[in-house]
Write a protein that holds these residues in place. Structure first.
Motif: not given
Length: 436
Positions: A283-292, A374-386, A402-406
């Motif tokens: 299933d496409r949605v299932t694989l997309d979400n797992y890979v993200k 760098d932008d993606v890592m910054a977004a991840i670091q924000e979620t990690l900090a919280r 996922t919201h940022y990535f999409d």
């Protein structure tokens, strides 16, 4: 009344040249009282280009005209073969410079002599052009010719508006956009855009007979060498070749692989093996979400790892290996050389050079993907900090990632996935997502 057909030809596409020839030929026909039954034009046809079926030349030979009228033999004939072809037709040739009765021995002799002289002059002119072009290249100047996109006529000074388009294309490609989307923006086929972007002239080289020469200082450099080379590393990657099909519309189309090694394509709501065999389907949605989700975790784990090797040291190492290869090649050619040792050393150098070249390509591409990562890592670091609890356990907010990535452009999402992970789907739906 004698019937005639007018034939005009020129190498460059300039209407004024053709028009002048027609005026002179019509005047000659009128002065003789001949009936002009047809006019044939070969525009932008050089003396060396084959005039085959469908050309004005072939239609001229098939015409019913008794006389062929041209400005001179240079316009009409390219060599003895063309002369013999006209002789076989039984037609007479009249030029502004004089008539040739090809039905007589005297007329044929004169025609052969004039054709030989014209061929000699053409060949001598060609040799002068070759020497002049080689001299220009040795001086770092491009040879005269068709204006290259991004340059003014002469291909020395950049045309700013077009040069900006080219610079943006290189930047977009290295930021993760697909060649197909860049081509759509240009309104040209992907293959044509690829031909433009692999041209070394944009990075300050002059090309001649397959060799590259450093361009003179006055020749514009539209992009720097590192940018150009990084783009080549991407464009020469067979996995990124653009096929004739439609642009991918889903995240993992052609990126995910079936366990058999084939790429997977989107079909309805699924990703399926491209072979068409009953291999992996998921299933496409299932694989997309797992890979993200896996991508977010892999990027998090990469946060503390060393960066890809720097371009400078890797490029220096590759140059050292090339110098070493040259030395061992010279040694192997000496009398009494230890060929076994030379062979071993050359094999070692080839292996190390291949590895260094691969790492250099990765480093160049990674350097240009750095801003996005760098932008993606910054977004991840924000979620990690919280999301870090009192025991120091990381709790990654995948929903926020996922919201940022999409929200990213599809080309950027696909480029990021392709540069960081491999995705393999086994029969039964088992998925393996591994860091590159």
């Amino acid at each position: 009344m004698t019937t005639c057909a007018i034939y005009v030809r020129q190498s460059m596409d300039k209407a004024t040249g053709i028009d002048r020839q027609l005026v002179r030929c019509r005047a000659l026909a009128a002065s003789r009282g001949w009936d002009v039954v047809a006019e044939f034009e070969d525009n932008a046809v050089s003396a060396y280009k084959t005039r085959g079926s469908g050309s004005a030349w072939s239609k001229l030979l098939a015409s019913d005209a008794e006389v062929i009228v041209s400005v001179n033999l240079d316009r009409l004939l390219r060599g003895q073969a063309d002369l013999l072809t006209i002789i076989v037709t039984g037609k007479t040739v009249a030029t502004v410079e004089g008539d040739l009765d090809l039905t007589t021995a005297d007329g044929r002799f004169r025609a052969e002599l004039l054709t030989s002289l014209a061929t000699f002059e053409t060949n001598r002119k060609r040799e002068r052009h070759i020497r002049a072009n080689e001299s220009r290249v040795a001086s770092g100047l491009p040879v005269p010719g068709k204006r290259r996109y991004g340059f003014e006529p002469g291909n020395v000074v950049e045309r700013e508006a077009e040069a900006d388009v080219i610079r943006k294309a290189y930047a977009d490609l290295l930021a993760g956009r697909s060649l197909r989307s860049i081509a759509a923006e240009w309104g040209r086929p992907p293959a044509r855009v690829r031909t433009v972007l692999i041209n070394p002239s944009y990075a300050g080289w002059v090309q001649r007979r397959g060799q590259l020469f450093e361009a003179a200082p006055e020749v514009a450099r539209i992009v720097d060498r590192e940018t150009w080379q990084a783009a080549q590393d991407l464009l020469m990657d067979e996995s990124r070749r653009v096929g004739p099909g439609p642009k991918p519309r889903h995240l993992l189309t052609t990126i995910a692989r079936c366990e058999c090694g084939e790429r997977m394509h989107s079909a309805s709501r699924y990703y399926k093996c491209a072979t068409g065999e009953p291999h992996s389907t998921i299933d496409r949605v299932t694989l997309d979400n797992y890979v993200k989700a896996r991508l977010a975790i892999i990027l998090t784990e990469d946060a503390g790892t060393p960066a890809v090797g720097e371009v400078g040291p890797l490029a220096s190492r590759l140059r050292e290996l090339e110098d070493e290869r040259s030395r061992w090649t010279t040694v192997a050619a000496l009398p009494g050389a230890d060929m076994a040792q030379a062979t071993r050393e050359l094999a070692r150098i080839a292996s190390e050079a291949e590895k260094a070249s691969r790492e250099l390509g990765t480093a160049r591409v990674a350097g240009h993907h750095a801003a996005l990562i760098d932008d993606v890592m910054a977004a991840i670091q924000e979620t990690l900090a919280r999301g870090e609890d009192e025991d120091g356990i990381l709790d990654l907010d995948l929903g926020e990632f996922t919201h940022y990535f999409d929200a990213l452009d599809l080309d950027l999402r696909r480029g990021l996935v392709e540069s960081k992970v491999t995705v393999t789907v086994a029969h039964g739906g088992k998925v393996t997502v591994a860091a590159r």
